[in-house]
Write a protein that holds these residues in place. Structure first.
Motif, PDB file in Angstrom:
ATOM      1  N   UNK A  55      52.289  47.055  18.563  1.00  0.00           N
ATOM      2  CA  UNK A  55      52.928  48.369  18.631  1.00  0.00           C
ATOM      3  C   UNK A  55      51.919  49.477  18.342  1.00  0.00           C
ATOM      4  N   UNK A  56      51.116  49.284  17.272  1.00  0.00           N
ATOM      5  CA  UNK A  56      50.198  50.343  16.874  1.00  0.00           C
ATOM      6  C   UNK A  56      49.050  50.516  17.855  1.00  0.00           C
ATOM      7  N   UNK A  57      48.505  49.403  18.366  1.00  0.00           N
ATOM      8  CA  UNK A  57      47.287  49.477  19.161  1.00  0.00           C
ATOM      9  C   UNK A  57      47.541  49.674  20.647  1.00  0.00           C
ATOM     10  N   UNK A  58      48.736  49.286  21.110  1.00  0.00           N
ATOM     11  CA  UNK A  58      49.045  49.442  22.533  1.00  0.00           C
ATOM     12  C   UNK A  58      49.070  50.930  22.882  1.00  0.00           C
ATOM     13  N   UNK A  59      48.441  51.306  23.983  1.00  0.00           N
ATOM     14  CA  UNK A  59      48.362  52.747  24.297  1.00  0.00           C
ATOM     15  C   UNK A  59      49.697  53.400  24.652  1.00  0.00           C
ATOM     16  N   UNK A  60      50.740  52.597  24.992  1.00  0.00           N
ATOM     17  CA  UNK A  60      51.987  53.216  25.468  1.00  0.00           C
ATOM     18  C   UNK A  60      53.238  52.698  24.767  1.00  0.00           C
ATOM     19  N   UNK A  61      53.207  51.541  24.189  1.00  0.00           N
ATOM     20  CA  UNK A  61      54.432  50.926  23.674  1.00  0.00           C
ATOM     21  C   UNK A  61      55.082  51.759  22.581  1.00  0.00           C
ATOM     22  N   UNK A  62      54.315  52.249  21.632  1.00  0.00           N
ATOM     23  CA  UNK A  62      54.903  53.043  20.556  1.00  0.00           C
ATOM     24  C   UNK A  62      55.503  54.341  21.102  1.00  0.00           C
ATOM     25  N   UNK A  63      54.873  54.919  22.087  1.00  0.00           N
ATOM     26  CA  UNK A  63      55.414  56.142  22.701  1.00  0.00           C
ATOM     27  C   UNK A  63      56.766  55.854  23.348  1.00  0.00           C
ATOM     28  N   UNK A  64      56.884  54.688  23.990  1.00  0.00           N
ATOM     29  CA  UNK A  64      58.161  54.315  24.607  1.00  0.00           C
ATOM     30  C   UNK A  64      59.226  54.072  23.541  1.00  0.00           C
ATOM     31  N   UNK A  65      58.848  53.428  22.465  1.00  0.00           N
ATOM     32  CA  UNK A  65      59.799  53.147  21.401  1.00  0.00           C
ATOM     33  C   UNK A  65      60.299  54.425  20.735  1.00  0.00           C
ATOM     34  N   UNK A  66      59.410  55.398  20.620  1.00  0.00           N
ATOM     35  CA  UNK A  66      59.801  56.663  19.994  1.00  0.00           C
ATOM     36  C   UNK A  66      60.884  57.384  20.786  1.00  0.00           C
ATOM     37  N   UNK A  67      60.980  57.089  22.072  1.00  0.00           N
ATOM     38  CA  UNK A  67      61.987  57.748  22.915  1.00  0.00           C
ATOM     39  C   UNK A  67      63.392  57.226  22.648  1.00  0.00           C
ATOM     40  N   UNK A  68      63.491  56.006  22.088  1.00  0.00           N
ATOM     41  CA  UNK A  68      64.796  55.371  21.903  1.00  0.00           C
ATOM     42  C   UNK A  68      65.702  56.209  21.016  1.00  0.00           C
ATOM     43  N   UNK A  69      65.152  56.738  19.949  1.00  0.00           N
ATOM     44  CA  UNK A  69      65.994  57.458  19.001  1.00  0.00           C
ATOM     45  C   UNK A  69      65.987  58.965  19.140  1.00  0.00           C
ATOM     46  N   UNK A  70      65.383  59.489  20.190  1.00  0.00           N
ATOM     47  CA  UNK A  70      65.316  60.938  20.353  1.00  0.00           C
ATOM     48  C   UNK A  70      66.695  61.505  20.723  1.00  0.00           C
ATOM     49  N   UNK A  71      67.070  62.614  20.103  1.00  0.00           N
ATOM     50  CA  UNK A  71      68.375  63.219  20.358  1.00  0.00           C
ATOM     51  C   UNK A  71      68.386  64.044  21.638  1.00  0.00           C
TER      52      UNK A  71
END
Length: 821
Positions: free
Chosen positions: A516-532
């Motif tokens: 999650x931390x090192x992948x260039x895009x995965x964390x960015x995608x995960x952050x979208x899940x909880x965005x209002x």
């Protein structure tokens, strides 16, 4: 041109664009140009190809259409398969940052960037401290006295540690500390631990995760001004209590509580917490004057606001506070550093005892994770590397002087195998230790790399010290003042267990956090899940998703092409015969990145329950980092040719392990068919790497058996001696004497036509002198070598009437050892 030719040109173009990681507009323009060229050459528009091109290009390039057709729907699917991230997991993910580990996750590491980082070096002041007070401390230490007679450091050693501010290495000079770099901190711990693990732990704990570091990052100015000078001078001895009977690796589940209330402090009624805790395994607790405690804070009466559960909070409590209990000691496997339990019953503390005061109520887990991500990369790697260097130096010398069948045991191939592992693993651990310490000194806080170092340096310690014990045999088993290895061997499970148990670190943390931390895009995608804000979420998800798709396609192509060509055309720094390792680690980086992406797509949040797969991916990432650090170390040290056997052995083994772990991943894939397909992509020609050869292992072992610049470079920074009255110095002294005597012995045997043995040595030397085969001085050299060898292989003899606990009894060296006095 025929349809087949156009088809082949199209495939070649697609592979080329994917390989160079071209952007979507470049792909679109390139295929539009290809269709146009076809039209011009053939004289007619390729209708089917044009329709397919427009059907793909328009939805992908018109952002509003792409988001509506693809991204919004995929985001909803992603939300359905992505399990919620707990607050504890979120804090762990946010702790620290990424560094070279993120480059390795790209599948296209920039080696020139890595090599451009400055070579880690001690300052003149730091080197003087290592050569001065640290060397003097090592001379004061008698590990047998510490572990067998006192179960503690002697009072003069405690005083020396305080007077020379060993407990204040990380504290800045403005607060009276030494203000040392991470490399210096690591170097001091490594040297002291090579003399005595108990002393090494005593030095490292106040400078690692504990009150000092927490105060530096989160303390109020008042707390810093008061406590940091006292900690630096050793006027306060700190410990930190996190682990309890019901919360070890799952530290977020601590049952210890603090209730907001009013109470009396210094004769006044003030707001504070009423604490109850039960902690164990707390290093330095029995001697601590200042106790750090982690607890869960609650405010049932609403004295601080509407929130009842406030979260994990950290406090700093003088141990003489009413209600604080320091229990009896623990004894961790004969390592006699101070360790024990602590409990508190209805202990009232004012708000000013909270680290950072009220501002940091509920922030304790984040505070701990941020500090741990740095501290874990220094202390335990220093301990493991120090053990490797001690094992390399002492075991090489012992294997040179210990003879069986009239041959040094280091010449036997079975022993060579162990010596090769000892030397190569030590080279690897030292490379990781130095490169990561250098990153910390550049301001990085690589949390994933700290887990890699903690796991692999302590596991490396387990391997090298185990091999050293095998080679020493009875010499390593028999306890006594002359045994320089056994206490280090006994301390291995301690380092394996603390600061994140190794099983957990390997199976959950390295890849689970790293993916999650090192992948260039995965964390960015995960952050979208909880965005209002849904529109913003779709927009951000769209950018990350399509970048991710291109990234995965590119790595698939790179892995396949480089696998097919065995990395032949990968551009790397020009580094002579080691250039091939840059190419192969680049190739394996692409294979790792693609395989990881497919696995994450297939399993999603289920991956954290597939611990065996996660552990194998963690091994791949770890060995990519190890290979990187070894290549950098070799370059930083000026490419010494004499180090090449160790570099070759360790790099070849790392590449073999990487390929082996990937193969095991594919063999155990949740979808066997997909596993075979991914394997075909990343290993199109089958297995490429083999374990190091016997010849190469012989070369590594030979480095440890003979004094040389390579041997000194490998073992630099740990306690060493050639004093025949010192346990380690005794084998070094014997090796030097024997190497000097060997040509004289050969001349003597040839001149007299006899074979030397312990039984005929003195008579043969006398005869050789009498017959002028050797001089009287040369005869004395031969006899002194034999005497030194006997002392080096001697074991301790202890009085039979000693107490059952083996504490407080006296000990004496064997007769042969006493003869060297």
């Amino acid at each position: 041109m025929s349809g087949l030719v156009w088809f082949l040109v199209t495939i070649a173009l697609a592979l080329s664009l994917a390989y160079i990681r071209a952007s979507l507009p470049v792909w679109t323009g390139a295929f539009a140009a290809l269709i146009g060229a076809n039209w011009l050459i053939s004289g007619s528009l390729p209708l089917v190809a044009t329709i397919v091109f427009l059907a793909v290009a328009i939805p992908l390039n018109v952002l509003s259409l792409r988001r509506a057709v693809f991204s919004s729907r995929l985001l909803n699917w992603f939300r359905s398969v992505m399990p919620p991230i707990s607050q504890t997991e979120r804090v762990a993910l946010d702790a620290g940052n990424t560094w070279w580990d993120a480059d390795l996750f790209t599948g296209q590491p920039d080696w020139n960037k890595l090599l451009s980082y400055p070579s880690p070096q001690l300052t003149d002041e730091e080197q003087a401290f290592v050569d001065g007070p640290t060397e003097e401390l090592c001379k004061m230490i008698d590990d047998w006295q510490i572990t067998h007679e006192l179960n503690d450091l002697p009072a003069p050693v405690w005083d020396f540690l305080r007077d020379n501010r060993f407990f204040g290495m990380i504290i800045p000079k403005e607060y009276g500390g030494l203000g040392f770099s991470a490399l210096a901190h690591s170097s001091v711990v490594m040297k002291v631990a090579s003399r005595s693990p108990s002393a090494g732990v005593t030095v490292m704990v106040p400078n690692s995760l504990g009150p000092g570091e927490l105060l530096l990052h989160y303390g109020t100015d008042k707390q810093k001004d008061y406590y940091l000078p006292r900690l630096a001078k050793g006027e306060e001895i700190p410990c930190f209590a996190l682990t309890g009977p019901h919360a070890g690796s799952d530290a977020g589940a601590i049952p210890d509580t603090g209730i907001v209330c009013k109470g009396e402090h210094n004769g006044k009624e003030v707001l504070g917490f009423r604490l109850n805790w039960d902690k164990r395994y707390i290093t330095l607790a029995p001697v601590a004057t200042l106790l750090g405690v982690a607890f869960k804070a609650y405010d049932p009466d609403g004295l601080l606001g509407d929130k009842k559960s406030l979260g994990i909070t950290l406090a700093l409590i003088p141990t003489d506070t009413p209600g604080v209990e320091i229990g009896d000691r623990h004894f961790p496997l004969n390592a006699s550093f101070q360790n024990g339990p602590t409990r508190g019953k209805d202990v009232f503390i004012p708000m000013e005892y909270l680290i950072g005061d009220q501002e940091y109520i509920g922030e304790g887990w984040r505070m701990l994770m941020n500090c741990l991500s740095v501290g874990r990369a220094i202390s335990l790697p220093a301990l493991g590397t120090g053990a490797g260097k001690l094992s390399s130096r002492a075991t090489g010398a012992y294997a040179r002087v210990r003879k069986q069948f009239k041959t040094p045991i280091g010449k036997f191939e079975g022993v060579e195998e162990g010596l090769a592992r000892i030397g190569a693993y030590t080279y690897r651990m030292e490379a990781m230790r130095r490169m990561t310490a250098g990153a910390l000194d550049l301001g990085e806080k690589p949390s994933v790399l700290s887990a890699i170092l903690k796991y692999h340096c302590t596991e490396g310690m387990r391997q090298v010290v185990g091999d050293a014990m095998d080679i020493h045999g009875g010499k390593g088993v028999m306890m006594g003042p002359g045994n320089y290895l056994a206490r280090t061997y006994q301390s291995i499970p301690i380092s394996i267990t603390v600061e994140g148990a190794n099983i957990l670190t390997r199976s959950l943390m390295i890849f689970g956090q790293g993916a999650i931390r090192c992948h260039p895009y995965l964390l960015k995608e995960m952050e979208c899940v909880g965005m209002e804000d849904e529109e913003q979420a779709v927009r951000k998800f769209d950018r990350a998703l399509f970048s991710h798709v291109g990234f995965t396609i590119s790595n698939a192509v790179r892995a396949f092409v480089t696998g097919l060509t065995r990395g032949l055309f990968i551009r790397t720094p020009e580094a002579g015969e080691v250039s091939r390792y840059y190419r192969q680690f680049s190739r394996m980086s692409a294979a790792f990145a693609f395989s990881a992406d497919v696995t994450l797509l297939l399993l999603g949040g289920e991956l954290k329950r597939k611990e065996k797969l996660s552990a194998r991916f963690g091994d791949v990432l770890s060995h990519l980092y190890m290979g990187s650090s070894m290549l950098k170390q070799f370059e930083d040290q000026g490419r010494p040719a004499s180090d090449l056997p160790m570099l070759h052995w360790a790099c070849q083994e790392s590449l073999y392990i990487i390929e082996d772990r990937l193969n095991e991943i594919f063999r155990n894939f949740p979808s066997p068919l997909l596993g075979r397909l991914v394997k075909l992509v990343v290993m199109p020609t089958g297995r490429s790497f083999r374990r190091p050869s016997d010849r190469l292992g012989h070369e590594v072992a030979s480095l440890l058996l003979t004094p040389s610049a390579a041997r000194d470079r490998l073992t630099r920074g740990v306690w060493s001696s050639k004093d025949p009255e010192d346990p380690v110095g005794r084998v070094e002294y014997a090796m030097d004497r024997m190497i000097t005597a060997e040509p004289l012995e050969a001349r003597l045997q040839k001149g007299l036509g006899v074979r030397l043995s312990a039984a005929n040595l003195e008579d043969t030397v006398k005869r050789g002198v009498a017959e002028d085969v050797i001089s009287e001085q040369e005869g004395a050299i031969i006899l002194e070598a034999a005497k030194a060898m006997a002392a080096a292989i001697a074991v301790d003899e202890l009085p039979a009437e000693r107490e059952p606990e083996a504490h407080g009894s006296s000990a004496r060296q064997g007769e042969a050892a006493k003869a060297t006095g």
